[in-house]
Motif scaffolding. Sequence first.
Motif, PDB file in Angstrom:
ATOM      1  N   GLY A   1      39.247 -13.526 -15.785  1.00 32.09           N
ATOM      2  CA  GLY A   1      38.093 -13.200 -14.704  1.00 32.09           C
ATOM      3  C   GLY A   1      38.059 -11.680 -14.672  1.00 32.09           C
ATOM      4  N   VAL A   2      37.061 -11.385 -13.841  1.00 35.45           N
ATOM      5  CA  VAL A   2      36.809 -10.153 -13.501  1.00 35.45           C
ATOM      6  C   VAL A   2      37.523  -9.260 -12.694  1.00 35.45           C
ATOM      7  CG1 VAL A   2      34.118 -10.247 -13.457  1.00 35.45           C
ATOM      8  CG2 VAL A   2      35.372 -10.626 -11.464  1.00 35.45           C
ATOM      9  N   ASN A   3      38.641  -9.846 -11.956  1.00 36.41           N
ATOM     10  CA  ASN A   3      39.677  -9.327 -11.250  1.00 36.41           C
ATOM     11  C   ASN A   3      40.830  -9.489 -11.809  1.00 36.41           C
ATOM     12  OD1 ASN A   3      37.732  -8.402  -9.189  1.00 36.41           O
ATOM     13  ND2 ASN A   3      37.660 -10.701  -8.276  1.00 36.41           N
TER      14      ASN A   3
ATOM     15  N   SER B   1      26.079 -18.753 -17.549  1.00 33.06           N
ATOM     16  CA  SER B   1      26.199 -17.134 -17.684  1.00 33.06           C
ATOM     17  C   SER B   1      27.680 -16.851 -17.446  1.00 33.06           C
ATOM     18  CB  SER B   1      25.592 -16.880 -15.814  1.00 33.06           C
ATOM     19  OG  SER B   1      25.831 -15.605 -15.610  1.00 33.06           O
TER      20      SER B   1
ATOM     21  N   GLU C   1      44.721 -17.313  -9.721  1.00 34.15           N
ATOM     22  CA  GLU C   1      43.727 -16.526  -9.323  1.00 34.15           C
ATOM     23  C   GLU C   1      44.175 -14.943  -9.042  1.00 34.15           C
ATOM     24  OE1 GLU C   1      40.512 -17.080  -8.098  1.00 34.15           O
ATOM     25  OE2 GLU C   1      40.835 -19.190  -8.918  1.00 34.15           O
TER      26      GLU C   1
ATOM     27  N   TYR D   1      35.048 -18.740 -18.563  1.00 29.71           N
ATOM     28  CA  TYR D   1      34.592 -18.272 -17.033  1.00 29.71           C
ATOM     29  C   TYR D   1      33.104 -18.318 -17.061  1.00 29.71           C
ATOM     30  CZ  TYR D   1      38.725 -16.638 -15.143  1.00 29.71           C
ATOM     31  OH  TYR D   1      40.309 -16.771 -14.484  1.00 29.71           O
TER      32      TYR D   1
ATOM     33  N   SER E   1      29.731 -19.705 -15.722  1.00 27.65           N
ATOM     34  CA  SER E   1      29.026 -20.335 -14.345  1.00 27.65           C
ATOM     35  C   SER E   1      27.904 -21.222 -15.372  1.00 27.65           C
ATOM     36  CB  SER E   1      28.588 -19.027 -13.747  1.00 27.65           C
ATOM     37  OG  SER E   1      27.698 -19.588 -12.604  1.00 27.65           O
TER      38      SER E   1
ATOM     39  N   HIS F   1      29.130 -13.811 -16.190  1.00 28.20           N
ATOM     40  CA  HIS F   1      29.088 -12.701 -15.208  1.00 28.20           C
ATOM     41  C   HIS F   1      30.597 -12.641 -14.597  1.00 28.20           C
ATOM     42  CE1 HIS F   1      27.679 -15.720 -12.311  1.00 28.20           C
ATOM     43  NE2 HIS F   1      28.353 -15.128 -11.549  1.00 28.20           N
ATOM     44  N   LYS F   2      31.391 -13.667 -14.499  1.00 34.44           N
ATOM     45  CA  LYS F   2      32.540 -13.794 -13.950  1.00 34.44           C
ATOM     46  C   LYS F   2      33.726 -13.483 -14.883  1.00 34.44           C
ATOM     47  CE  LYS F   2      31.159 -17.225 -10.481  1.00 34.44           C
ATOM     48  NZ  LYS F   2      31.510 -18.484  -9.975  1.00 34.44           N
TER      49      LYS F   2
END
Length: 147
Positions: free
Chosen positions: A34-36, A91, A144, A82, A84, A93-94
């Motif tokens: 994921g993005v983070n 999508s 997470e 990931y 969406s 984007h995550k």
Amino acid sequence: MKLVVQRVTHASVEVNNEVVGEIGNGLMVLVGFGVNDTKNEADYLSRKLVKLRIFQDENGRMNKSVKDIGGKLLLIPQFTLYASNKKNRPSFHKALTPDIATKLFDYFASKCSEEVDVETGEFGAYMKVDLLNNGPVTILLEKEADE
């Protein structure tokens, strides 16, 4: 970070009709970032993955890890974990950007290889994955990002 873990009798991955990774008894793992996500999540899930007790012991109970049985890992990068799905077209984007995700995937594979033998797919390539799921046993592991 997400892992889809499948206990397999054998698994392989092809890129351009060439096998680039192949294992016998072990785990085929789809790996998404994921993005983070950072090395923290990769460290945590690499430890969790090699210790995950989903192989049968002498009493038929899931009580052994891939390391315990001398099995291998086949790690497949999978950004679509990931997706969406709010609409009909997913999508992404995550998902972590490919340049950073490639490095994190390589890092994750190297951490896992400190404990067990590892084969991998090819990041960003169109891959064909072949496997014989043993059980079937499929487990989702997630961590997470620490924010």
